[in-house]
Enzyme design. Sequence first.
Site, PDB file in Angstrom:
ATOM      1  N   ARG A   1      71.000  14.367  81.881  1.00  0.00           N
ATOM      2  CA  ARG A   1      71.137  15.329  82.985  1.00  0.00           C
ATOM      3  C   ARG A   1      69.917  15.554  83.480  1.00  0.00           C
ATOM      4  O   ARG A   1      68.881  15.912  82.697  1.00  0.00           O
ATOM      5  CB  ARG A   1      71.698  16.864  82.765  1.00  0.00           C
ATOM      6  CG  ARG A   1      71.034  18.065  83.935  1.00  0.00           C
ATOM      7  CD  ARG A   1      71.842  19.629  83.758  1.00  0.00           C
ATOM      8  NE  ARG A   1      73.563  19.609  83.011  1.00  0.00           N
ATOM      9  CZ  ARG A   1      74.555  19.679  82.784  1.00  0.00           C
ATOM     10  NH1 ARG A   1      74.911  19.193  84.338  1.00  0.00           N
ATOM     11  NH2 ARG A   1      75.650  18.994  82.409  1.00  0.00           N
TER      12      ARG A   1
ATOM     13  N   SER B   1      71.976  37.150  83.300  1.00  0.00           N
ATOM     14  CA  SER B   1      72.617  37.776  82.977  1.00  0.00           C
ATOM     15  C   SER B   1      71.934  37.030  81.362  1.00  0.00           C
ATOM     16  O   SER B   1      72.687  38.211  80.520  1.00  0.00           O
ATOM     17  CB  SER B   1      74.232  36.237  82.804  1.00  0.00           C
ATOM     18  OG  SER B   1      74.517  36.825  81.573  1.00  0.00           O
TER      19      SER B   1
ATOM     20  N   GLY C   1      71.229  38.509  76.827  1.00  0.00           N
ATOM     21  CA  GLY C   1      70.686  37.750  75.917  1.00  0.00           C
ATOM     22  C   GLY C   1      70.985  36.602  75.483  1.00  0.00           C
ATOM     23  O   GLY C   1      72.106  36.579  76.520  1.00  0.00           O
TER      24      GLY C   1
ATOM     25  N   GLY D   1      71.576  23.069  74.682  1.00  0.00           N
ATOM     26  CA  GLY D   1      71.041  23.867  75.125  1.00  0.00           C
ATOM     27  C   GLY D   1      69.949  23.740  75.377  1.00  0.00           C
ATOM     28  O   GLY D   1      69.490  25.267  76.799  1.00  0.00           O
ATOM     29  N   GLU D   2      69.549  22.939  76.781  1.00  0.00           N
ATOM     30  CA  GLU D   2      68.862  22.672  77.429  1.00  0.00           C
ATOM     31  C   GLU D   2      68.990  23.320  78.629  1.00  0.00           C
ATOM     32  O   GLU D   2      67.833  24.521  79.119  1.00  0.00           O
ATOM     33  CB  GLU D   2      68.519  21.919  78.438  1.00  0.00           C
ATOM     34  CG  GLU D   2      66.985  21.410  78.806  1.00  0.00           C
ATOM     35  CD  GLU D   2      66.656  20.116  79.387  1.00  0.00           C
ATOM     36  OE1 GLU D   2      65.778  20.157  79.895  1.00  0.00           O
ATOM     37  OE2 GLU D   2      67.291  19.246  78.492  1.00  0.00           O
TER      38      GLU D   2
END
Length: 269
Positions: A29, A43, A48, A68-69
Amino acid sequence: MGVIFKTKDKGSITELQTAVIFPNPNQPRKEFDQQELAGLAQSIKENGILQPLTVRKTEDGRYELIAGERRLRAARLAGLSVVPVIVADKTAQESAVLSILENIQRSDLNYFEEAEAISRLIEYYGFTQEEVAKKLGKAQSTVANKLRLLRLSPEIKNAVISYGLRERQVRALLKLPEEQRADAAEKIHKMNFNASQTDAYIEELLHPKPQKQQLRRRWLFKEKLLYINNINRTIETMRQSGVEFDSTKRIENGYIEYIIRIPQDSPVN
């Protein structure tokens, strides 16, 4: 670094400072939607991070992100200094492959990013198209079609992304010679063609009909519009003049049908 938590299914979860986590260099990406990141950050502030990031420890003591970027970027936007992570025992190559596969399987990569990621798996890590297809749960022909997109020039790639053209429309452009693609892409965008209309337009460019036939076809179409407009104006004039009548217009099987019913004032001989 935080307390290590044990989970039954996911292995060990710990907390790491965001400062020691760096992005995976093989992340396919290139662009991140800032509005979407802001929403995710809000959020995270309220709830959390619900799914831990996955990282691997490198020789210099830092942690390379595997998955998880978006969560990491949003966490930093939310002001978090530590995040929950799973530290996976992976080599640099395994980390690269996992990062690429994880991102390809996401639905919000654009088709060029997806194609480039697949190409990287094949060129740098020795996968075949069949192996990539199997890992992604796609047909081999789908993988091959995505790789074909990389034949387009950088200028055309940027243009079709800015126009919002769909992948099928972009693949249709590949049928054209290089010098025709930019103008064709612009027209597809301006005319708001759907996929089928794009295919028909590309086919017309590839196999143009003789000029006389094209001119005659356009003239006949203009004639039809003229007649149809005359009928519509006549009906509207009758209505404004107070003529009592009923009219219906129906389009069916490629025909336009008008029915006008005017009551008889006296018997007709």
